[in-house]
Design an enzyme around this catalytic site. Sequence first.
Site, PDB file in Angstrom:
ATOM      1  N   PHE A 111       0.644  -1.657   0.084  1.00  0.00           N
ATOM      2  CA  PHE A 111       0.114   0.301   0.225  1.00  0.00           C
ATOM      3  C   PHE A 111       0.888   1.412   0.231  1.00  0.00           C
ATOM      4  O   PHE A 111       0.431   2.580  -0.394  1.00  0.00           O
ATOM      5  CB  PHE A 111      -1.199   0.021   0.934  1.00  0.00           C
ATOM      6  CG  PHE A 111      -0.783   0.610   2.183  1.00  0.00           C
ATOM      7  CD1 PHE A 111       0.372   0.687   3.445  1.00  0.00           C
ATOM      8  CD2 PHE A 111      -1.505   1.730   3.283  1.00  0.00           C
ATOM      9  CE1 PHE A 111       0.306   0.997   4.613  1.00  0.00           C
ATOM     10  CE2 PHE A 111      -1.032   2.868   3.484  1.00  0.00           C
ATOM     11  CZ  PHE A 111       0.042   2.389   4.246  1.00  0.00           C
ATOM     12  N   LYS A 112       2.632   1.158   0.741  1.00  0.00           N
ATOM     13  CA  LYS A 112       3.127   2.095   0.510  1.00  0.00           C
ATOM     14  C   LYS A 112       2.980   2.808  -0.909  1.00  0.00           C
ATOM     15  O   LYS A 112       3.333   4.026  -1.300  1.00  0.00           O
ATOM     16  CB  LYS A 112       4.573   2.131   0.861  1.00  0.00           C
ATOM     17  CG  LYS A 112       4.466   1.324   2.100  1.00  0.00           C
ATOM     18  CD  LYS A 112       4.826   2.149   3.190  1.00  0.00           C
ATOM     19  CE  LYS A 112       4.662   1.876   4.290  1.00  0.00           C
ATOM     20  NZ  LYS A 112       4.246   0.886   5.158  1.00  0.00           N
ATOM     21  N   ASP A 113       2.741   2.465  -2.137  1.00  0.00           N
ATOM     22  CA  ASP A 113       2.761   2.486  -3.656  1.00  0.00           C
ATOM     23  C   ASP A 113       1.335   4.424  -3.297  1.00  0.00           C
ATOM     24  O   ASP A 113       2.017   5.167  -4.398  1.00  0.00           O
ATOM     25  CB  ASP A 113       1.840   2.199  -4.385  1.00  0.00           C
ATOM     26  CG  ASP A 113       3.608   0.726  -4.703  1.00  0.00           C
ATOM     27  OD1 ASP A 113       5.122   1.618  -4.484  1.00  0.00           O
ATOM     28  OD2 ASP A 113       3.368   0.066  -4.962  1.00  0.00           O
ATOM     29  N   LEU A 116       3.542   6.945  -2.131  1.00  0.00           N
ATOM     30  CA  LEU A 116       4.858   7.140  -3.184  1.00  0.00           C
ATOM     31  C   LEU A 116       4.480   7.364  -4.138  1.00  0.00           C
ATOM     32  O   LEU A 116       5.608   7.729  -5.122  1.00  0.00           O
ATOM     33  CB  LEU A 116       5.371   6.239  -2.167  1.00  0.00           C
ATOM     34  CG  LEU A 116       6.209   6.468  -1.351  1.00  0.00           C
ATOM     35  CD1 LEU A 116       6.511   5.492  -0.172  1.00  0.00           C
ATOM     36  CD2 LEU A 116       7.067   8.181  -1.194  1.00  0.00           C
TER      37      LEU A 116
END
Length: 495
Positions: A111-113, A116
Amino acid sequence: MKYISTRGSGKILNSAQAIISGIAEDGGLFVPAEIPKVSLDFISQLKGLSYEERAKRVLQCFLTDYTREEIEDCVTRAYGNGKFDSVKVAPLTIFDDVSVLELWHGPTSAFKDMALQLLPQLMRTALKKTGEKSQVLILVATSGDTGKAALEGFKDTEQIKILVFYPEGGVSQIQRLQMLTQQGSNVSVMAVRGNFDDAQSGVKEIFGNKEFNKVLCQENVKLSSANSINWGRLVPQIVYYFSAYADLLDAGRIQPGEKINFTVPTGNFGDILAGFYAKCMGLPVHKLICASNANNVLTDFLRTGIYDRKREFYKTVSPSMDILISSNLERLLYHMTQDTAMVDGWMRALGKTGRYEVGDAIRTKIQEIFWSDWANDATTKQEIKKVYMEKKYVLDTHTSVAWKVAESYQKQTCDQHPMVIISTASPYKFNESVLQALDVKTEGMDVFALLDKLSEYNTSKVPRGLDFLRTAKVQHTGICDKKQMQQEVASFSKK
Ligand SMILES: *Cc1c(COP(=O)(O)O)cnc(C)c1O
Protein backbone atom coordinates in the site's frame (compact mmCIF):
# COMPACT_ATOMS: atom_id res chain seq x y z
CA MET A 1 -4.66 26.43 3.31
CA LYS A 2 -2.01 27.00 5.96
CA TYR A 3 0.09 24.34 7.66
CA ILE A 4 1.46 24.67 11.17
CA SER A 5 3.76 22.59 13.33
CA THR A 6 2.29 20.29 15.98
CA ARG A 7 4.85 21.72 18.41
CA GLY A 8 3.90 25.35 18.05
CA SER A 9 7.01 27.15 16.87
CA GLY A 10 8.34 27.06 13.35
CA LYS A 11 6.97 28.86 10.34
CA ILE A 12 3.46 28.77 8.93
CA LEU A 13 3.66 27.35 5.41
CA ASN A 14 1.48 26.56 2.43
CA SER A 15 1.27 22.96 1.25
CA ALA A 16 4.02 23.18 -1.38
CA GLN A 17 6.42 24.51 1.25
CA ALA A 18 5.34 21.91 3.81
CA ILE A 19 5.91 19.12 1.29
CA ILE A 20 9.41 20.33 0.43
CA SER A 21 10.32 20.79 4.12
CA GLY A 22 9.06 17.38 5.28
CA ILE A 23 9.48 18.06 8.99
CA ALA A 24 8.99 21.36 10.84
CA GLU A 25 11.99 23.30 12.19
CA ASP A 26 10.95 22.64 15.79
CA GLY A 27 10.91 18.87 15.18
CA GLY A 28 7.10 18.77 14.91
CA LEU A 29 4.95 17.56 12.04
CA PHE A 30 2.99 19.79 9.69
CA VAL A 31 -0.78 19.71 10.10
CA PRO A 32 -3.48 21.70 8.32
CA ALA A 33 -4.44 24.68 10.50
CA GLU A 34 -8.05 23.87 9.75
CA ILE A 35 -9.55 20.67 8.35
CA PRO A 36 -11.70 21.40 5.27
CA LYS A 37 -15.34 20.25 5.32
CA VAL A 38 -17.24 18.66 2.44
CA SER A 39 -20.97 18.16 1.97
CA LEU A 40 -22.91 14.96 1.45
CA ASP A 41 -23.45 16.15 -2.13
CA PHE A 42 -19.69 16.28 -2.66
CA ILE A 43 -19.48 12.67 -1.48
CA SER A 44 -22.46 11.46 -3.55
CA GLN A 45 -20.95 13.05 -6.64
CA LEU A 46 -17.91 10.76 -6.31
CA LYS A 47 -20.18 7.88 -7.38
CA GLY A 48 -19.27 6.40 -10.73
CA LEU A 49 -16.07 8.44 -11.02
CA SER A 50 -12.59 7.03 -11.67
CA TYR A 51 -10.06 6.92 -8.84
CA GLU A 52 -8.10 9.73 -10.51
CA GLU A 53 -11.18 11.95 -10.63
CA ARG A 54 -11.97 11.24 -6.97
CA ALA A 55 -8.36 11.99 -6.06
CA LYS A 56 -8.44 15.37 -7.81
CA ARG A 57 -11.54 16.47 -5.91
CA VAL A 58 -10.32 15.38 -2.48
CA LEU A 59 -6.76 16.70 -2.95
CA GLN A 60 -8.05 20.11 -4.02
CA CYS A 61 -9.56 20.54 -0.55
CA PHE A 62 -6.10 20.47 1.03
CA LEU A 63 -3.65 21.58 -1.69
CA THR A 64 -5.25 24.96 -2.23
CA ASP A 65 -1.99 26.52 -3.46
CA TYR A 66 -1.79 24.00 -6.35
CA THR A 67 -3.76 24.82 -9.49
CA ARG A 68 -6.35 22.42 -10.87
CA GLU A 69 -4.01 21.66 -13.77
CA GLU A 70 -1.11 20.93 -11.46
CA ILE A 71 -3.16 18.52 -9.38
CA GLU A 72 -4.54 16.85 -12.49
CA ASP A 73 -1.02 16.39 -13.89
CA CYS A 74 0.27 14.94 -10.59
CA VAL A 75 -2.65 12.54 -10.25
CA THR A 76 -2.42 11.30 -13.84
CA ARG A 77 1.29 10.63 -13.54
CA ALA A 78 0.81 8.81 -10.23
CA TYR A 79 -2.23 6.64 -10.87
CA GLY A 80 -2.69 6.69 -14.66
CA ASN A 81 -0.55 5.26 -17.45
CA GLY A 82 -1.21 1.64 -16.43
CA LYS A 83 1.07 1.84 -13.39
CA PHE A 84 -1.56 0.03 -11.31
CA ASP A 85 -2.72 -3.41 -12.37
CA SER A 86 -6.36 -2.57 -11.69
CA VAL A 87 -8.16 0.22 -13.60
CA LYS A 88 -9.92 0.97 -10.32
CA VAL A 89 -6.49 1.61 -8.68
CA ALA A 90 -7.91 0.80 -5.22
CA PRO A 91 -10.69 -1.74 -5.91
CA LEU A 92 -13.21 -2.70 -3.24
CA THR A 93 -13.98 -6.42 -3.00
CA ILE A 94 -17.44 -6.74 -1.49
CA PHE A 95 -18.50 -9.88 0.41
CA ASP A 96 -21.86 -10.37 2.15
CA ASP A 97 -20.59 -9.46 5.59
CA VAL A 98 -17.56 -7.29 4.94
CA SER A 99 -15.69 -5.37 2.20
CA VAL A 100 -11.97 -5.30 1.52
CA LEU A 101 -10.25 -2.21 0.15
CA GLU A 102 -7.26 -3.53 -1.83
CA LEU A 103 -4.45 -0.98 -1.74
CA TRP A 104 -1.75 -3.18 -3.29
CA HIS A 105 -2.32 -2.98 -7.02
CA GLY A 106 0.59 -0.57 -7.52
CA PRO A 107 4.07 -1.33 -8.88
CA THR A 108 5.52 -2.77 -5.64
CA SER A 109 2.45 -4.74 -4.44
CA ALA A 110 2.12 -2.94 -1.10
CA PHE A 111 0.00 0.00 0.00
CA LYS A 112 2.98 2.36 0.28
CA ASP A 113 2.54 2.87 -3.49
CA MET A 114 -0.73 4.74 -2.92
CA ALA A 115 1.24 7.56 -1.31
CA LEU A 116 4.70 7.13 -2.82
CA GLN A 117 3.47 7.31 -6.40
CA LEU A 118 1.96 10.72 -5.72
CA LEU A 119 4.47 12.29 -3.28
CA PRO A 120 7.25 12.67 -5.92
CA GLN A 121 4.83 14.42 -8.26
CA LEU A 122 3.67 16.78 -5.51
CA MET A 123 7.29 17.48 -4.59
CA ARG A 124 8.46 18.05 -8.16
CA THR A 125 5.58 20.46 -8.70
CA ALA A 126 6.28 22.17 -5.37
CA LEU A 127 9.92 22.79 -6.39
CA LYS A 128 8.70 24.46 -9.60
CA LYS A 129 6.03 26.51 -7.85
CA THR A 130 8.32 27.83 -5.15
CA GLY A 131 11.17 28.58 -7.56
CA GLU A 132 13.49 26.25 -5.64
CA LYS A 133 16.56 25.71 -7.81
CA SER A 134 18.45 23.17 -5.70
CA GLN A 135 18.72 19.50 -6.52
CA VAL A 136 16.82 17.50 -3.91
CA LEU A 137 18.42 14.29 -2.66
CA ILE A 138 15.98 11.93 -0.94
CA LEU A 139 17.58 9.68 1.67
CA VAL A 140 15.72 6.59 2.85
CA ALA A 141 16.58 3.94 5.41
CA THR A 142 14.28 0.99 4.88
CA SER A 143 13.37 -2.25 6.56
CA GLY A 144 11.64 -3.41 3.38
CA ASP A 145 8.51 -1.98 1.78
CA THR A 146 9.21 1.76 1.91
CA GLY A 147 12.55 1.63 0.08
CA LYS A 148 11.23 -0.07 -3.00
CA ALA A 149 8.04 2.00 -3.13
CA ALA A 150 10.08 5.22 -2.81
CA LEU A 151 12.48 4.09 -5.58
CA GLU A 152 9.57 3.35 -7.92
CA GLY A 153 7.90 6.63 -7.09
CA PHE A 154 10.94 8.87 -7.48
CA LYS A 155 12.68 7.18 -10.42
CA ASP A 156 13.31 9.57 -13.32
CA THR A 157 11.74 12.53 -11.50
CA GLU A 158 13.24 15.89 -12.55
CA GLN A 159 15.39 17.75 -10.03
CA ILE A 160 15.23 14.90 -7.50
CA LYS A 161 17.57 11.97 -6.77
CA ILE A 162 17.05 9.12 -4.37
CA LEU A 163 19.47 6.97 -2.36
CA VAL A 164 18.14 4.03 -0.33
CA PHE A 165 20.07 2.28 2.46
CA TYR A 166 18.93 -1.15 3.61
CA PRO A 167 20.41 -3.47 6.26
CA GLU A 168 22.40 -6.28 4.65
CA GLY A 169 20.52 -9.47 5.47
CA GLY A 170 17.76 -7.49 7.20
CA VAL A 171 15.15 -7.56 4.44
CA SER A 172 13.34 -10.47 2.80
CA GLN A 173 14.81 -11.98 -0.36
CA ILE A 174 11.99 -10.62 -2.47
CA GLN A 175 12.36 -7.12 -1.01
CA ARG A 176 16.11 -7.24 -1.64
CA LEU A 177 15.63 -8.34 -5.24
CA GLN A 178 13.01 -5.66 -5.76
CA MET A 179 15.49 -2.98 -4.70
CA LEU A 180 18.64 -4.32 -6.35
CA THR A 181 16.99 -4.54 -9.76
CA GLN A 182 15.63 -0.97 -9.59
CA GLN A 183 15.95 0.93 -12.84
CA GLY A 184 16.09 4.71 -13.27
CA SER A 185 18.71 7.36 -14.00
CA ASN A 186 18.49 9.11 -10.61
CA VAL A 187 18.42 6.18 -8.17
CA SER A 188 20.92 4.32 -6.05
CA VAL A 189 20.63 1.49 -3.52
CA MET A 190 23.26 0.62 -0.92
CA ALA A 191 23.47 -2.23 1.58
CA VAL A 192 24.71 -1.30 5.07
CA ARG A 193 26.66 -3.80 7.18
CA GLY A 194 24.45 -3.91 10.28
CA ASN A 195 20.77 -3.98 11.19
CA PHE A 196 17.89 -1.59 10.43
CA ASP A 197 18.73 0.60 13.43
CA ASP A 198 22.25 1.10 12.07
CA ALA A 199 20.90 2.16 8.68
CA GLN A 200 18.27 4.41 10.24
CA SER A 201 20.53 6.09 12.77
CA GLY A 202 23.13 6.54 10.01
CA VAL A 203 20.60 8.45 7.91
CA LYS A 204 19.45 10.50 10.92
CA GLU A 205 23.04 11.50 11.67
CA ILE A 206 23.49 12.65 8.07
CA PHE A 207 20.32 14.77 8.26
CA GLY A 208 21.50 16.24 11.56
CA ASN A 209 25.08 17.01 10.46
CA LYS A 210 24.97 20.81 9.94
CA GLU A 211 28.52 20.96 8.60
CA PHE A 212 27.85 18.33 5.94
CA ASN A 213 24.52 19.89 4.95
CA LYS A 214 26.28 23.23 4.50
CA VAL A 215 28.78 21.64 2.13
CA LEU A 216 25.94 20.05 0.16
CA CYS A 217 24.14 23.38 0.09
CA GLN A 218 27.17 25.03 -1.50
CA GLU A 219 26.95 22.35 -4.18
CA ASN A 220 23.27 23.25 -4.61
CA VAL A 221 21.98 20.02 -3.06
CA LYS A 222 19.28 19.77 -0.37
CA LEU A 223 18.51 16.62 1.56
CA SER A 224 14.92 15.51 2.05
CA SER A 225 13.02 12.47 3.20
CA ALA A 226 10.20 10.32 1.88
CA ASN A 227 9.03 8.84 5.13
CA SER A 228 5.52 9.03 6.44
CA ILE A 229 5.92 12.20 8.46
CA ASN A 230 5.83 14.21 5.21
CA TRP A 231 2.40 15.79 4.64
CA GLY A 232 2.74 14.87 0.98
CA ARG A 233 2.69 11.22 1.94
CA LEU A 234 -0.33 11.51 4.17
CA VAL A 235 -2.67 13.55 2.00
CA PRO A 236 -2.86 10.97 -0.86
CA GLN A 237 -4.12 8.41 1.63
CA ILE A 238 -7.25 10.39 2.52
CA VAL A 239 -8.55 9.78 -1.00
CA TYR A 240 -9.09 6.05 -0.73
CA TYR A 241 -11.40 6.35 2.27
CA PHE A 242 -13.70 8.47 0.11
CA SER A 243 -13.25 6.09 -2.80
CA ALA A 244 -14.30 3.07 -0.72
CA TYR A 245 -17.41 4.92 0.44
CA ALA A 246 -18.28 5.89 -3.13
CA ASP A 247 -17.84 2.27 -4.26
CA LEU A 248 -20.26 1.12 -1.55
CA LEU A 249 -22.75 3.74 -2.79
CA ASP A 250 -22.19 2.53 -6.36
CA ALA A 251 -22.89 -1.05 -5.30
CA GLY A 252 -26.10 -0.01 -3.52
CA ARG A 253 -24.74 -1.34 -0.23
CA ILE A 254 -25.26 1.90 1.68
CA GLN A 255 -27.43 5.01 1.43
CA PRO A 256 -25.83 8.47 1.24
CA GLY A 257 -25.03 9.57 4.77
CA GLU A 258 -25.04 6.06 6.23
CA LYS A 259 -22.11 5.51 8.59
CA ILE A 260 -19.50 2.81 8.05
CA ASN A 261 -16.49 1.43 9.96
CA PHE A 262 -12.91 0.92 8.81
CA THR A 263 -10.39 -1.51 10.29
CA VAL A 264 -6.78 -0.61 9.54
CA PRO A 265 -3.61 -2.71 10.01
CA THR A 266 -1.46 -0.13 11.73
CA GLY A 267 2.24 0.58 12.26
CA ASN A 268 3.28 4.21 12.01
CA PHE A 269 -0.35 5.43 12.29
CA GLY A 270 -0.28 7.12 8.87
CA ASP A 271 -2.93 5.04 7.15
CA ILE A 272 -5.51 5.22 9.94
CA LEU A 273 -4.81 8.92 10.51
CA ALA A 274 -5.80 9.56 6.90
CA GLY A 275 -9.13 7.91 7.80
CA PHE A 276 -9.42 10.32 10.72
CA TYR A 277 -8.96 13.29 8.38
CA ALA A 278 -11.63 11.84 6.06
CA LYS A 279 -14.04 11.57 9.02
CA CYS A 280 -13.30 15.14 10.13
CA MET A 281 -13.99 16.34 6.59
CA GLY A 282 -17.47 14.86 6.78
CA LEU A 283 -17.16 11.31 5.47
CA PRO A 284 -19.77 9.31 7.42
CA VAL A 285 -17.45 7.13 9.49
CA HIS A 286 -18.65 5.63 12.75
CA LYS A 287 -15.47 4.00 14.13
CA LEU A 288 -11.86 3.65 13.05
CA ILE A 289 -10.50 0.36 14.33
CA CYS A 290 -6.76 0.18 14.86
CA ALA A 291 -5.35 -3.33 14.39
CA SER A 292 -1.90 -4.14 15.82
CA ASN A 293 0.31 -7.22 15.92
CA ALA A 294 2.28 -8.32 19.00
CA ASN A 295 3.97 -4.91 18.99
CA ASN A 296 0.74 -3.63 20.52
CA VAL A 297 1.84 -0.27 21.88
CA LEU A 298 -1.07 1.46 20.10
CA THR A 299 -3.69 -0.95 21.43
CA ASP A 300 -2.50 -0.20 24.95
CA PHE A 301 -2.46 3.53 24.27
CA LEU A 302 -5.96 3.63 22.81
CA ARG A 303 -7.28 1.66 25.79
CA THR A 304 -5.42 3.36 28.64
CA GLY A 305 -4.18 6.72 27.40
CA ILE A 306 -0.64 5.65 28.31
CA TYR A 307 1.95 5.42 25.55
CA ASP A 308 4.86 3.29 26.67
CA ARG A 309 7.51 2.18 24.22
CA LYS A 310 9.63 0.50 26.91
CA ARG A 311 8.72 -3.05 26.05
CA GLU A 312 10.05 -6.02 24.16
CA PHE A 313 10.24 -5.66 20.39
CA TYR A 314 8.89 -8.65 18.46
CA LYS A 315 9.74 -9.70 14.91
CA THR A 316 6.39 -10.89 13.56
CA VAL A 317 4.95 -12.34 10.36
CA SER A 318 3.56 -8.85 9.66
CA PRO A 319 6.92 -7.02 9.62
CA SER A 320 5.62 -3.73 8.21
CA MET A 321 3.72 -3.25 11.48
CA ASP A 322 6.71 -4.00 13.72
CA ILE A 323 6.98 -0.50 15.14
CA LEU A 324 7.18 0.87 18.68
CA ILE A 325 7.15 4.60 17.88
CA SER A 326 4.17 5.54 15.75
CA SER A 327 5.21 8.98 14.52
CA ASN A 328 1.89 10.08 13.11
CA LEU A 329 0.12 9.74 16.45
CA GLU A 330 1.58 13.19 17.15
CA ARG A 331 -0.75 14.66 14.54
CA LEU A 332 -3.79 13.04 16.16
CA LEU A 333 -2.77 14.39 19.56
CA TYR A 334 -2.58 17.88 18.11
CA HIS A 335 -6.05 17.68 16.57
CA MET A 336 -7.50 16.25 19.79
CA THR A 337 -6.07 19.02 21.96
CA GLN A 338 -5.20 21.96 19.66
CA ASP A 339 -2.54 22.48 22.31
CA THR A 340 0.98 22.58 20.88
CA ALA A 341 2.67 23.04 24.26
CA MET A 342 1.02 19.89 25.54
CA VAL A 343 2.01 17.89 22.44
CA ASP A 344 5.55 19.21 22.71
CA GLY A 345 5.69 18.08 26.34
CA TRP A 346 4.49 14.57 25.54
CA MET A 347 6.96 14.18 22.68
CA ARG A 348 9.81 15.35 24.90
CA ALA A 349 8.73 12.84 27.54
CA LEU A 350 8.63 10.11 24.91
CA GLY A 351 12.17 10.99 23.82
CA LYS A 352 13.48 11.17 27.37
CA THR A 353 11.62 8.46 29.26
CA GLY A 354 9.95 6.45 26.49
CA ARG A 355 6.51 7.16 27.97
CA TYR A 356 3.72 9.72 28.25
CA GLU A 357 0.15 9.81 29.50
CA VAL A 358 -2.65 11.92 28.03
CA GLY A 359 -5.17 11.78 30.88
CA ASP A 360 -8.81 10.71 31.06
CA ALA A 361 -10.49 13.56 29.20
CA ILE A 362 -8.38 13.22 26.08
CA ARG A 363 -8.39 9.45 26.22
CA THR A 364 -12.20 9.46 26.30
CA LYS A 365 -12.33 11.86 23.36
CA ILE A 366 -10.03 9.60 21.34
CA GLN A 367 -12.09 6.53 22.26
CA GLU A 368 -15.22 8.12 20.79
CA ILE A 369 -13.56 7.67 17.39
CA PHE A 370 -11.02 4.85 17.75
CA TRP A 371 -11.16 1.28 18.99
CA SER A 372 -8.23 -1.13 19.08
CA ASP A 373 -7.20 -4.73 19.50
CA TRP A 374 -4.29 -6.90 18.38
CA ALA A 375 -3.53 -10.39 17.07
CA ASN A 376 -0.47 -12.59 17.57
CA ASP A 377 1.27 -14.57 14.80
CA ALA A 378 -0.55 -17.85 15.45
CA THR A 379 -3.96 -16.17 15.30
CA THR A 380 -2.92 -14.21 12.21
CA LYS A 381 -2.05 -17.42 10.38
CA GLN A 382 -5.22 -19.21 11.53
CA GLU A 383 -7.24 -16.30 10.20
CA ILE A 384 -5.62 -16.59 6.75
CA LYS A 385 -6.65 -20.23 6.61
CA LYS A 386 -10.15 -19.59 7.92
CA VAL A 387 -10.89 -16.79 5.44
CA TYR A 388 -9.48 -18.91 2.61
CA MET A 389 -11.69 -21.88 3.57
CA GLU A 390 -14.79 -19.71 3.87
CA LYS A 391 -14.32 -17.34 0.96
CA LYS A 392 -11.53 -18.71 -1.26
CA TYR A 393 -9.89 -15.32 -0.75
CA VAL A 394 -6.19 -15.16 0.18
CA LEU A 395 -5.13 -12.53 2.72
CA ASP A 396 -1.60 -11.34 3.37
CA THR A 397 -0.31 -11.38 6.94
CA HIS A 398 -1.02 -7.67 7.61
CA THR A 399 -4.58 -7.71 6.30
CA SER A 400 -5.20 -10.86 8.29
CA VAL A 401 -4.42 -9.01 11.53
CA ALA A 402 -7.05 -6.44 10.56
CA TRP A 403 -9.59 -9.11 9.62
CA LYS A 404 -9.22 -10.77 13.02
CA VAL A 405 -9.49 -7.47 14.89
CA ALA A 406 -12.57 -6.45 12.87
CA GLU A 407 -14.22 -9.70 13.98
CA SER A 408 -13.29 -9.08 17.62
CA TYR A 409 -14.74 -5.59 17.39
CA GLN A 410 -18.04 -6.81 16.00
CA LYS A 411 -18.28 -9.59 18.55
CA GLN A 412 -17.45 -7.39 21.52
CA THR A 413 -19.53 -4.35 20.60
CA CYS A 414 -22.40 -5.80 18.52
CA ASP A 415 -21.93 -2.79 16.23
CA GLN A 416 -23.70 -3.51 12.91
CA HIS A 417 -22.36 -0.67 10.73
CA PRO A 418 -20.93 -1.92 7.39
CA MET A 419 -17.26 -2.82 7.82
CA VAL A 420 -14.44 -2.06 5.39
CA ILE A 421 -11.12 -3.80 6.00
CA ILE A 422 -8.08 -2.03 4.64
CA SER A 423 -5.85 -4.52 2.80
CA THR A 424 -2.26 -3.31 2.71
CA ALA A 425 -0.25 -5.94 0.85
CA SER A 426 -0.61 -8.54 -1.85
CA PRO A 427 -0.34 -12.05 -0.36
CA TYR A 428 2.36 -12.71 -2.97
CA LYS A 429 4.64 -10.28 -1.20
CA PHE A 430 4.58 -12.30 2.03
CA ASN A 431 4.22 -15.62 0.24
CA GLU A 432 6.11 -17.90 2.63
CA SER A 433 4.10 -17.03 5.75
CA VAL A 434 0.88 -17.14 3.75
CA LEU A 435 1.65 -20.60 2.33
CA GLN A 436 2.57 -21.88 5.78
CA ALA A 437 -0.74 -20.56 7.08
CA LEU A 438 -2.43 -22.61 4.33
CA ASP A 439 -0.54 -25.71 5.60
CA VAL A 440 1.82 -25.89 2.60
CA LYS A 441 5.35 -27.18 3.29
CA THR A 442 7.74 -24.51 2.03
CA GLU A 443 11.13 -26.03 2.91
CA GLY A 444 13.67 -25.80 0.13
CA MET A 445 11.49 -23.62 -2.11
CA ASP A 446 13.03 -20.46 -3.55
CA VAL A 447 11.06 -17.22 -3.89
CA PHE A 448 9.86 -18.01 -7.38
CA ALA A 449 8.71 -21.52 -6.47
CA LEU A 450 6.80 -19.89 -3.59
CA LEU A 451 5.12 -17.43 -5.97
CA ASP A 452 4.10 -20.24 -8.30
CA LYS A 453 2.79 -22.35 -5.44
CA LEU A 454 0.71 -19.49 -4.08
CA SER A 455 -0.82 -18.85 -7.50
CA GLU A 456 -2.49 -22.26 -7.19
CA TYR A 457 -4.57 -20.85 -4.33
CA ASN A 458 -4.98 -17.25 -5.33
CA THR A 459 -7.41 -16.21 -8.04
CA SER A 460 -5.36 -13.10 -8.87
CA LYS A 461 -2.14 -13.71 -10.83
CA VAL A 462 1.42 -13.10 -9.64
CA PRO A 463 1.82 -9.29 -9.86
CA ARG A 464 3.88 -7.96 -12.77
CA GLY A 465 6.48 -6.31 -10.55
CA LEU A 466 7.23 -9.59 -8.77
CA ASP A 467 7.08 -11.76 -11.89
CA PHE A 468 9.61 -9.41 -13.51
CA LEU A 469 12.19 -10.30 -10.83
CA ARG A 470 12.69 -13.76 -12.39
CA THR A 471 14.66 -12.24 -15.27
CA ALA A 472 15.52 -8.75 -13.99
CA LYS A 473 19.15 -7.61 -14.02
CA VAL A 474 20.81 -6.57 -10.77
CA GLN A 475 21.73 -2.87 -11.04
CA HIS A 476 23.06 -2.10 -7.56
CA THR A 477 25.75 -4.08 -5.77
CA GLY A 478 27.18 -1.47 -3.38
CA ILE A 479 27.75 -2.20 0.29
CA CYS A 480 29.23 -0.02 3.01
CA ASP A 481 29.78 0.30 6.75
CA LYS A 482 27.65 2.67 8.76
CA LYS A 483 30.49 5.17 9.04
CA GLN A 484 30.91 5.28 5.26
CA MET A 485 27.28 6.22 4.62
CA GLN A 486 27.96 9.96 4.56
CA GLN A 487 30.75 9.46 2.04
CA GLU A 488 28.32 7.50 -0.15
CA VAL A 489 25.82 10.36 0.03
CA ALA A 490 28.53 12.87 -0.88
CA SER A 491 29.68 10.95 -3.94
CA PHE A 492 26.16 10.12 -5.14
CA SER A 493 25.18 13.79 -4.86
CA LYS A 494 27.98 14.67 -7.31
CA LYS A 495 26.93 12.09 -9.94
C1 LIG B 1 3.47 0.38 6.09
C2 LIG B 1 2.53 -0.78 6.17
C3 LIG B 1 1.53 -0.87 7.17
C4 LIG B 1 1.39 0.17 8.27
O1 LIG B 1 0.90 1.41 7.82
P1 LIG B 1 1.09 2.74 8.71
O2 LIG B 1 0.63 3.85 7.86
O3 LIG B 1 2.57 2.80 9.01
O4 LIG B 1 0.28 2.56 9.94
C5 LIG B 1 0.68 -1.96 7.16
N1 LIG B 1 0.80 -2.93 6.22
C6 LIG B 1 1.75 -2.88 5.26
C7 LIG B 1 1.84 -4.00 4.28
C8 LIG B 1 2.64 -1.81 5.19
O5 LIG B 1 3.58 -1.78 4.22
